[in-house]
Enzyme design. Structure first.
Site, PDB file in Angstrom:
ATOM      1  N   ASP A  74      70.056  26.332  21.707  1.00  0.00           N
ATOM      2  CA  ASP A  74      70.017  26.606  23.145  1.00  0.00           C
ATOM      3  C   ASP A  74      68.552  26.634  23.607  1.00  0.00           C
ATOM      4  O   ASP A  74      67.637  26.829  22.774  1.00  0.00           O
ATOM      5  CB  ASP A  74      70.694  27.963  23.376  1.00  0.00           C
ATOM      6  N   ASP A  96      64.831  21.988  26.981  1.00  0.00           N
ATOM      7  CA  ASP A  96      64.706  22.614  28.294  1.00  0.00           C
ATOM      8  C   ASP A  96      63.375  22.214  28.930  1.00  0.00           C
ATOM      9  O   ASP A  96      62.343  22.830  28.697  1.00  0.00           O
ATOM     10  CB  ASP A  96      64.803  24.138  28.148  1.00  0.00           C
TER      11      ASP A  96
HETATM   12  P1  13P Z   1      73.526  34.843  30.686  1.00  0.00           P
HETATM   13  O1  13P Z   1      72.583  35.642  29.841  1.00  0.00           O
HETATM   14  O2  13P Z   1      73.365  35.096  32.144  1.00  0.00           O
HETATM   15  O3  13P Z   1      74.932  34.978  30.247  1.00  0.00           O
HETATM   16  O4  13P Z   1      73.114  33.310  30.491  1.00  0.00           O
HETATM   17  C1  13P Z   1      73.193  32.772  29.202  1.00  0.00           C
HETATM   18  C2  13P Z   1      72.656  31.399  29.151  1.00  0.00           C
HETATM   19  O5  13P Z   1      72.686  30.659  30.103  1.00  0.00           O
HETATM   20  C3  13P Z   1      72.111  30.979  27.849  1.00  0.00           C
HETATM   21  O6  13P Z   1      71.686  29.671  27.853  1.00  0.00           O
END
Ligand code: 13P
Length: 271
Positions: A74, A96
């Site tokens: 992520d 990102d």
């Molecule tokens: P939240 O922390 O608002 O749930 O967002 C998580 C996110 O988008 C991780 O990439």
């Protein structure tokens, strides 16, 4: 995974992990509900675990699970970390470039996509930027809604497999009422076929989630609420009994992590 979600109008849950308890909680939830799941590990948590360890734990705990599991990197801004995750066995990565200008984001995303595709790894990118809500662990950002025309050019040039869009959700819990712009999402969906990703799932109302799914969102990320809820529950337990053994706290964490993950899974996949 995302193509099936796109076709059958549901969203795959992508839940952030950073230790044994979060990985166990996410995988057990998927197994119990028999739903596909994305285990998401962010660059931000490299001090907690390295990609090889994340891969080893996910691989071991998912051995006896029938449901599809993807291991995703992520929010990653570093080329080196992307390569390390690919090498460790992650099945998809997110570059990102949302803090870069459009041309630079497009150029760097395109380079990363061509490398990742050469070894069968899929890529998510982000266009626009999410602002910061409460209790978030993400970087501060300025809300920039995704421009539908730019989205069309971006996916056609970079060949990304999924696109994170900014339509009003925030990273963290909302400070007031969420203001989600479904018209922006509709405009993006009308221009591109690429599966769309909604970041900032925590605290988003169920009706909004359903509207987003019916307008092209196929993957929804949740992080903050899992952490916040679990920390609060553990704090409460420690108030009434301060003699807990750490092993019991670990089990408690898994239980509370699962409560949040399963709540969101019920919303994302429909009844
Ligand atoms: P939240 O922390 O608002 O749930 O967002 C998580 C996110 O988008 C991780 O990439």
């Amino acid at each position: 995974m995302l193509e099936d979600a796109h076709l059958n109008k549901y969203a795959v849950g992508s839940f952030n992990v950073y230790n044994f308890e979060t990985i166990k909680g996410v995988l057990e939830s998927a197994d119990e509900l028999k739903k596909p799941v994305i285990v998401a590990f962010g660059e931000k948590y490299l001090d907690n675990m390295d990609p090889e360890t994340v891969y080893a734990v996910v691989n071991s705990l998912s051995k006896n699970i029938d449901t599809p599991v993807a291991l995703h990197l992520d929010h990653c801004k570093s080329f080196d970390h992307i390569i390390q995750a690919v090498r460790a066995g992650f099945t998809s990565v997110m570059f990102d470039g949302s803090s870069l200008d459009f041309k630079e984001n497009l150029k760097r995303t395109g380079e990363i996509t061509s490398i990742a595709h050469a070894v069968g790894v899929t890529v998510e990118a982000e266009l626009g930027a999410l602002t910061l809500g409460e209790y978030s662990n993400e970087d501060d950002g300025r809300q920039i809604y995704t421009d539908p025309d730019q989205a069309e050019e971006f996916v056609s040039e970079t060949k990304v497999d999924a696109l994170a869009v900014s339509i009003g959700t925030v990273h963290g819990m909302y400070k007031g009422e969420p203001k989600i712009d479904i018209d922006v999402l509709k405009a993006i969906s009308s221009k591109i076929e690429t599966p769309l990703v909604l970041h900032g799932g925590s605290g988003t109302p169920e009706a909004t989630i359903r509207e987003c799914i019916s307008n092209g969102i196929c993957k929804i990320n949740v992080n903050t609420e899992i952490s916040m809820y679990t920390v609060n529950k553990v704090k409460e337990a420690l108030k009434s009994d301060t003699n807990y053994h750490l092993s019991k706290i670990s089990l408690m964490e898994v239980k509370y992590i699962k409560e949040v993950v399963e709540k969101y899974m019920d919303m994302f996949y429909g009844a």
